[in-house]
Every structure is written in C-alpha cells, then in structure tokens.
Design a protein around this motif. Structure first.
Motif, PDB file in Angstrom:
ATOM      1  N   LEU A   1     -57.774 -38.103 -72.266  1.00 30.17           N
ATOM      2  CA  LEU A   1     -56.777 -37.348 -71.490  1.00 30.17           C
ATOM      3  C   LEU A   1     -57.399 -36.207 -70.683  1.00 30.17           C
ATOM      4  N   ALA A   2     -58.708 -36.090 -70.737  1.00 32.51           N
ATOM      5  CA  ALA A   2     -59.370 -34.953 -70.078  1.00 32.51           C
ATOM      6  C   ALA A   2     -59.141 -34.942 -68.575  1.00 32.51           C
ATOM      7  N   GLY A   3     -58.811 -36.096 -68.020  1.00 31.24           N
ATOM      8  CA  GLY A   3     -58.552 -36.166 -66.577  1.00 31.24           C
ATOM      9  C   GLY A   3     -57.405 -35.264 -66.151  1.00 31.24           C
TER      10      GLY A   3
ATOM     11  N   ALA B   1     -55.313 -42.944 -69.389  1.00 30.46           N
ATOM     12  CA  ALA B   1     -55.729 -43.003 -70.788  1.00 30.46           C
ATOM     13  C   ALA B   1     -55.228 -44.292 -71.448  1.00 30.46           C
ATOM     14  N   LYS B   2     -53.964 -44.642 -71.159  1.00 33.49           N
ATOM     15  CA  LYS B   2     -53.392 -45.865 -71.729  1.00 33.49           C
ATOM     16  C   LYS B   2     -54.175 -47.088 -71.252  1.00 33.49           C
ATOM     17  N   LYS B   3     -54.519 -47.054 -69.968  1.00 35.82           N
ATOM     18  CA  LYS B   3     -55.230 -48.191 -69.374  1.00 35.82           C
ATOM     19  C   LYS B   3     -56.601 -48.350 -70.039  1.00 35.82           C
ATOM     20  N   ALA B   4     -57.230 -47.202 -70.294  1.00 34.42           N
ATOM     21  CA  ALA B   4     -58.555 -47.238 -70.912  1.00 34.42           C
ATOM     22  C   ALA B   4     -58.465 -47.425 -72.425  1.00 34.42           C
TER      23      ALA B   4
ATOM     24  N   ASP C   1     -48.025 -42.900 -78.265  1.00 35.42           N
ATOM     25  CA  ASP C   1     -49.456 -42.809 -77.978  1.00 35.42           C
ATOM     26  C   ASP C   1     -49.798 -41.407 -77.468  1.00 35.42           C
ATOM     27  N   VAL C   2     -48.909 -40.911 -76.580  1.00 31.79           N
ATOM     28  CA  VAL C   2     -49.123 -39.558 -76.058  1.00 31.79           C
ATOM     29  C   VAL C   2     -47.790 -38.825 -76.072  1.00 31.79           C
TER      30      VAL C   2
ATOM     31  N   GLY D   1     -42.940 -40.362 -63.414  1.00 29.83           N
ATOM     32  CA  GLY D   1     -44.212 -41.023 -63.100  1.00 29.83           C
ATOM     33  C   GLY D   1     -44.569 -42.102 -64.115  1.00 29.83           C
ATOM     34  N   LEU D   2     -44.342 -41.810 -65.386  1.00 29.17           N
ATOM     35  CA  LEU D   2     -44.690 -42.768 -66.437  1.00 29.17           C
ATOM     36  C   LEU D   2     -43.779 -43.990 -66.395  1.00 29.17           C
ATOM     37  N   ALA D   3     -42.478 -43.733 -66.228  1.00 29.77           N
ATOM     38  CA  ALA D   3     -41.532 -44.852 -66.209  1.00 29.77           C
ATOM     39  C   ALA D   3     -41.731 -45.696 -64.957  1.00 29.77           C
ATOM     40  N   SER D   4     -42.075 -45.058 -63.839  1.00 27.52           N
ATOM     41  CA  SER D   4     -42.319 -45.812 -62.602  1.00 27.52           C
ATOM     42  C   SER D   4     -43.437 -46.817 -62.800  1.00 27.52           C
TER      43      SER D   4
END
Lengths: 262, 429
Positions: free
Chosen positions: B345-347, B334-337, B152-153, B21-24
């Motif tokens: 990351l609470a989402g 989170a990265k976007k924000a 970052d994460v 998902g992240l790489a996509s």
C-alpha cells in the motif's frame, strides 16, 4: 407448522429531518425510510414466523412517489423479511389510499399463498389508517384492527386489540388482515451482517399492468386541496429583572396561558 | 467471518471518494457511516476548491449539487470603531471552469453516496464501527455491534477526531493545539437578496472572511459563504485559545455577538436561521499528518490530518476527495499485486506526495505556528482600519499631506519591534 405473512409496508420521508418553510414541508434531499408502525408489523411477522418454526415474510410496498423505493425496502429485508415485492409506476405518484389498496390487493393476489396480511394501523406521514381495511374488503378477508398482540394457530389468528378503556380479544380464520399498534413490540435494528445479506434476497418488481390493473383504476379519487403546517403565534415576551423575578414572571405567564396548573 | 474486498469507515467525502473509485473498478466495497445518512455528521464552512480535483473523477463534477461558483472574494478586517473590506473579483474565479464552489454537505455527501452506490458500493448508514480488528498488527476488518466483517484493506476515513485510528495506535490522539472548532448557521435569504448584497450576477457566489474583533483576539476568524438560497455564517476559533478564554464554553454566544455587529447585521437582515452546526477542524498542518498507511489499512481525509488553513484560503474537502481517490488507486494496485501489507500500500503515500495534497501541506509547513500569533487577530486588522480611517478623515484642523498621514500611521502601527519580528516570521508564509 409454518406461517406465511405478507407485510404491507409504506415508505415515507424521514419526518425527523423535515423542515417547514412557508407552512409547507421541505422534502428536498430528505431520505425515505420504512414507516414506524410498518416496522412493528415486520417485527410481529418475523416473530410469528420464528415461533411457528417456518414460513416466509414478504415485505410488499407500493411506490407512491419518487422515493428510491428499491433502496428503502431493503431496510425491511435487513430487518429479517425473506422477500420483497414492489409495485411501482409513475401513475402511482400521489396515489390516494383507495388506489394504494387496489395495487396492494392485486399484488397480494399475485403472490397467491399467505396466511396473514399485516399492516401498521396508519402510516407515519399521512396516517389515514384506511389501507389495511380497504385491502381486507377488496380481498373479502376478515380484519382485526389495532392489534397489540398476535398469535397464530392452525385454527386461525388470535389478537388482543387495544381499545380506549378495555382490551378485546378477537379470533379470525386464516387468511386474515391484521393492523398493529406500536405497543405490540420493539422492532429490531438490523445488524450489519443482515444488512449485507439483504442485498441478496429476492426482490420482485411489478408494474400495475403486470397485476392486471389499468392506470385509470389507480387515478386519485380525492384531491388534496391544501396541506399546511399549523401556524403558531410567538408571544415575544421578554422577562426582565433578577433571575428570581424572571422566573416568577415566567411561571405567572404560563399560568395565565393555562399551560401550567390545569 | 464474512469478508469483503474493502471496508470504508466513514461516509464523508474521503470515504465516499475512495468507495467510488474502488467500486468503479469492480471491488466489493462497504461504506459504514455512523450518521443517519452520508453527510449527516459533516460540516463545512463551506467552499470546495474543485480546480485541484477536477481531473480526478472528471465525470462527476459536472452534475455535482454545488451551490454557487465563487466569483468574488471578500475580506473584512475588523477593528474597534473601524473596519476595512477588500472585494476581489477575477474573471477566472467563476468563468467556464470555476475554481471553487460553495457547498452544503448534507446534499453533497448524499449525492456522492448515491454515485458510489450506483457503482456498486454498499453504503450503510446508522452503522457505528466499534473496533478495528487486528491480527499480528495487521488491520483485518472491523467490528460493529456483534458483527465482525473482514476486509483485505480498511480505508479509515472516520473524520477529524480519528477515534478508531488513535484508539488502535495508528495515529496520535488529537491535540487541542492543532485543532479549532467551527460553528455556523445556515440562514435562508432570497437569491436576489444574496446577489444584491455581494454584488453577484445571478447564480454566482461569494466567499467572505472576517478577521479581527470577531474572535476577541483568539486565533480564528469569521466566514460567510453564499449558497443558492441561504448563507453559511460562522466562526472558527482555535481550541487552545478557546480553552484559555475566561468565557470558555460560550463560543456559541460569540456567533450571536458576531451577527449583531454593525458590519454583519445588514448582511443577515431578514434572514431565517434554518440550521445550526459545529465541528472540529484539524489545523496543525503537515506536522500532524500521521503515517498514512500500514498493513491492511490506509488513512484518508480529516483522519489523516489533511486540511489547511492558510488564512485567506481554507481547504480540506479537496484534500479529502483527492486522498480518497489516491487511496482507491493504491488499494487497487495492492489487490492486483496480491499484497495488501504496508509494502503493497506504500503507493498511497507516494502518490499523495506527488499530488497537490502533501505538496501544498509541505509548502504551508510553517503556517500553523505563524497564525498562532495573536497580533494577527488583534493588532493588524485594527491597524489597517485605523490607517485607512485616517486617510479618509477630514477634521476641523487643516489636513496633512496624504503621504504624511500614511507615513505617520505606518510608522506608528507597522514599524516597531513587534511587527518587524512578525514580518521576519511571516517571510515563511
């Protein structure tokens, strides 16, 4: 001085993971990796480069099958090779040592400048032990086999060579072909940082046509008629009695088989 | 220190699903896997329920290397001298969109690693992460050998034992009461033999669970899943029960005894053992799910305790894939924000709460304590088999009316203080 080394690398299935079924190896879903002795050759090349204080180590491979070679060769880059080059083509699937040597020799010519060509003395899977010598002949270079120690000076290459009952020391002018044995060194395990950097190193891909080779020249000259695992008869002997009796009977059986007490 | 957007610790289904998902979405992702390849250290019984995750990464599942779509569910209750088998077949189990498939992890995980790699994730096998790097409580990356890499994460999907996460105090140490050990063999059989033995059409699969005498009264049971050209046969036994067992440490011999049982022997006859494996399983349910995120990290898959043994359905891989998916979405947000702290990351936990993952675990909240009841593994399989045995028995004496026979059995084995207490407890199932 600086020394440029081309290491010819074969990638092969991870033999530790292969099972034998119906006397044939099961190759499905088996990952490929850089061959064991090729890792020794790469290590030797990097040590020579670093000792000389400069130069380039190029990992060169021929894709003899559908083996995700582009991914696999990154292992060589992660170990510390500076560049990689791949010769790949469907025509090379099932290539024999003669064809592989043709492709390697053509690629070496294309690379052009080098001081030393290093090989493992044989590949981890088929171990024909032919390719280094064949490439040397095709390129008209001096060759030293079974090296367990290599040093390079401006005068040429010097190798200690492992024989059964003696050690030969040989020298040859550069460029030369050297094949190495496993005792030459302990190949380094790539660090995470170097694995990360490997993806950014130059990687050249050629087809045989790019090297001026036609597919007919690469057609296998030999055919593998059969390739079967050795059959082992299980003895199916069950020893009974007390533990001591079982142990005695077991040792006796081993003695009778000639496994012990030779 | 070198830095990437995201480090994923563990190349199992949770980690790889997150990496995919992240790489996509174009993030620089690095997956660090301790085994020789993704899946090398992973074990499933195994069956993957695809229905819950079909809509996550819908492009993936059509080409996944599944073994067989499960068309038939078998359950055998084993008592001494008698056993009872139910076979349930429903058209929708394995129709056009099958709900579950048998899988082999070595193949499935390597495939998912390839898919994540195609999207640009860097999957590094043979790489053990030694430490989570922290600064003022925040996870800022990892150390592997001498190399420190920042992120970052960090997605911590290191598996059931969660050594890094518990070492860093991000979750509790695994407790034996909440864990079971599963061990299994992969036994090769010709496809036609598999299809004959479990009444399958070509390509269809079966899941077969065993309760009762197989675990000698210990919490657990037997399982059998049909693959394309093999079956996965094994046992799961609670660690606490195993530890109390006088023969403890001999759990592997239970599997040999299981294979020799007269009910099992004909099922495995003629097969060749190709593989043996074992793994720990989290069975504590939602009560042992730790906090799922914090400053600079999220926990996913088994590390987050996301698995569920509900006696007749056993799940974990669908939770792993879904948690990886939601972890990726949360990290992207989170990265976007520009906020990768716990607040950013609470989402992750919110979306898991809205998904089947935490909902199903919540629904099953009481199951882990209910299935600790040893009568489930001793009395009931025996009683069911004894009851049905009596119905089918014709002896030298004149027979009773069927209803009378049944009533006698029910009264004797199902209507007493202990079983009524069990029934009261089981209302929470």
């Amino acid at each position: 001085m600086s020394v440029d080394v081309i290491v010819c690398v074969k990638t092969n299935p991870d033999l530790q993971m292969i099972r034998i079924k119906d006397r044939q190896p099961v190759l499905e879903a088996i990952p490929y990796k850089v061959g064991d002795l090729e890792k020794n050759a790469l290590e030797a090349a990097m040590q020579l480069r670093d000792a000389a204080g400069g130069g380039t180590v190029t990992a060169l491979t021929v894709a003899e099958g559908d083996r995700k070679v582009k991914e696999t060769i990154k292992e060589a880059l992660a170990m510390g090779a500076d560049e990689a080059a791949i010769v790949s083509d469907p025509a090379l699937v099932g290539a024999d040592p003669a064809a592989v040597a043709q492709a390697l020799a053509a690629a070496v010519k294309k690379i052009g400048t080098y001081d030393l060509l290093l090989f493992g003395e044989g590949s981890t899977d088929n171990y024909t032990g032919q390719v280094g010598a064949r490439v040397a002949e095709l390129l008209g270079l001096p060759q030293i086999g079974y090296a367990r120690k290599i040093s390079v000076t401006t005068d040429g290459v010097q190798c200690e060579r492992s024989m059964d009952d003696m050690i030969e020391t040989l020298a040859a002018p550069l460029p030369a072909v050297v094949t190495v044995v496993s005792e030459i060194n302990e190949p380094r395990i790539p660090s995470l940082m170097n694995i990360m950097k490997a993806g950014k190193k130059p990687l050249q891909e050629w087809t045989p046509a790019d090297l001026g080779l036609d597919a007919a020249a690469l057609a296998p000259q030999r055919q593998i008629v059969s390739n079967l695992a050795e059959e082992q008869d299980r003895k199916h002997i069950l020893f009974e009695g007390t533990a001591a009796e079982q142990a005695d009977a077991f040792v006796n059986a081993l003695l009778n088989e000639g496994v012990l007490g030779r | 220190m070198e830095k990437v957007d995201c480090i994923v610790v563990g190349g199992g289904l949770a980690g790889l699903s997150a990496a995919y998902g992240l790489a996509s979405a174009g993030l620089e992702v690095m997956v660090l896997e301790r085994g020789d390849y993704a899946g090398a250290k992973n074990v499933t019984g195994g069956r993957l329920y695809v229905s819950p995750i079909r809509e996550l990464y819908p492009e993936l599942w059509a080409e996944a290397p599944f073994e067989r779509a499960v068309a038939r569910e078998w359950i055998t209750m084993m008592g001494d001298g008698a056993h009872t088998t139910f076979e349930v077949a429903a058209d929708r189990f394995a129709g056009e969109t099958p709900q579950s498939y048998t899988v082999l992890r070595a193949r499935l995980d390597q495939w998912l690693a390839e898919k994540a790699g195609e999207k640009g994730a860097m999957v590094v096998p043979k790489m053990k992460v030694d430490e989570l790097l922290r600064r003022e409580g925040r996870v800022i990356g990892i150390r592997a050998g001498d190399d420190e890499i920042g992120a970052d994460v960090t997605v911590i999907a290191e598996g059931v034992l969660g050594l890094l996460a518990s070492g860093a105090g991000l979750r509790a140490e695994p407790a034996e009461r909440d864990h079971a050990v599963g061990f299994k063999e992969v036994i090769e059989l010709p496809p036609a033999t598999i299809e004959d033995r479990w009444h399958l059409n070509p390509g269809e699969g079966a899941a077969h669970l065993f309760m009762g005498a197989v675990t000698k009264g210990m919490l657990g049971g037997g399982f059998l899943y049909t693959n394309k050209e093999s079956i996965s046969l094994g046992l799961v036994v609670g660690m606490a029960a195993l530890k109390q067992d006088p023969d403890q440490g001999k759990c592997f011999s239970l599997l040999d005894e299981f294979k020799e049982m007269p009910q099992i022997r004909p099922l495995v006859a003629g097969g060749t053992v190709a593989e043996y494996s074992a793994h720990a399983i989290a069975e504590g349910g939602i009560a042992q799910v730790p906090r799922l995120y914090g400053d600079g990290y999220v926990l996913a898959g088994d590390t987050a305790g996301l698995s569920l043994n509900a006696l007749v359905t056993v799940r974990g891989m669908d939770f792993a894939i879904a948690s990886g998916y939601h972890a990726a979405q949360a990290v992207l947000a989170a990265k976007k924000a520009g906020d990768c702290s716990a607040a950013g990351l609470a989402g992750y936990e919110q979306s898991l709460r809205q998904s089947f993952v935490l909902k199903d675990l919540e629904t099953a909240r009481h199951i882990p304590r209910i299935i600790e009841n040893p009568r489930l593994f001793t009395h009931y399989p025996q009683a069911v088999s004894r009851l049905l045995e009596s119905v089918f028995t014709i002896g030298p004496q004149p027979s009773r009316r069927l209803v009378k026979t049944l009533w006698r059995g029910v009264r004797k084995d199902f209507l007493n203080v202990a079983t009524l207490k069990d029934a009261w407890q089981m209302r929470k199932l």
